[in-house]
Scaffold this motif. Sequence first.
Motif: not given
Length: 476
Positions: A377-385, A360-362, A366-368, A403-410
């Motif tokens: 940018g940190d506030a966006v990371l927290v909100a999206v997470a 998952i990538d926001i 980088k523009v933000i 960075g803005d890289e997340f991984v979900a494991v299902l």
Amino acid sequence: MRLDHERIVSDVTARLTRASSAEEACRVSVNALHAHTGAMAAALLPVRRHLRCVAAAGAWQVFTAVQPGRGVSGRAFRTGQTQTVVAVQDDPDYIPVGAPGTALEVCAPLLDTDGAPIGVLNVEWQDPTDVEVARKLVDEVAACLGDRITRLGGPPPEKRTEKLLRHAGALTSASTEWELMAAANDAARDMSGLSAAVLVVDDGQRMRVGMPTVLPDEFESKLRDVMTALPESALLDLVNLAHRHGSSYTLGEADHCVPHAYRPLVDAGVATLIMVPVGPPDSGGVMLIADERSLEPDPSMVNLMELLAAQAWSCLDRLRTLSKLRELASSDPLTGLRHQGPFGERIRGAVPGRTALLAIDIDQFKVINDTYGHQEGDAVLVAVAGALKDALRHADELFRLGGDEFVAVLEVRHPNEAMMIADRLTAAARAIGRTVSIGVALVEEDEPPERALRRADAALYEVKRNGRDGARLAGS
């Protein structure tokens, strides 16, 4: 060395008749043996699951506690047979307690009237000694000592200090809060002699009532049920009383007015109560030790309960500190999500065809950062997470790899199920005014999970190239 057998036995017998306790009987026996023979002599009696040396003479250092079955002493106690060792260097059970060069060790069990071992008498000679004479001497002294100990009521019970040390060890070795609370309850009951103990502590959200490790009796079960059913306000009343005024105990007297805070306990059948504060007032709790009999606790026992409560809190605080450190070591401090290390451990257990990885990538992150700064940018990371985590199922796991890289494991039954979850995540991001791109890959047979993650990343970048804000299933 020539041993005056009859004189030694006669002297030991005379001294034993004047001994008024098992410890004194052991002491006069080993002192007499050492005085007559020059040998190292020690008497060991059982204390719970080990042999405790209660008297010794003729050695520079003595091992005070012999573990079950260890040493020649343990062997004699276990078998109930006298052990004679003439080549100590070849005996795997020999424990060196004297100077180098022990020539002979004789260890005889102390027996009660039924022939059951109640201790051992161990004697070691440095000088050459007639083996048969030495064995006969030790056997006879052991018989006299065993008989005297039996007449005095048997080996002495475990002392309070020994109990405290044993229980302190159990508290220190507890690996969870529940295990520690149970160990504290067991220790309080054992050391006080009262029939019930309940530790109540604040876990940061509410007051928790600890459970015992042993099956409680009827009264303790009833008391525990009452404590568990009490409203939070009633538990806090007891905690506040203990912390405001200190430890307290009942006097064993009836027909007195009972303060309101204690009424639920009295209604449950409590006639004797020791109450001890645990930890600091704002985050600690209280230890209650109770009995349905009307007793007057010894004030020194209350002091001992305070020591126990202090030890319990120290161990509990250590467990909580270690838990916080582990969480910090395995979690991203900004979002609270676990990071690379725990993610690697998780995917090592991936099941082919069932474990799905969602990269998952926001979008436009980088523009933000470049436009509004890293704080935004940190506030966006927290909100999206937070939005992604809330959109996942209970058993799904979300990691931040950087960075803005997340991984979900299902864990899923088919690829469509993984894509449904991915669509749910993109919708959750849109709901907070952001968009994400997601690549989905199921771990295939004989495929390293790291390769599956690379396929998910490739699918993610396909989404990016096609306008972002969506999800794509990776090919094989």
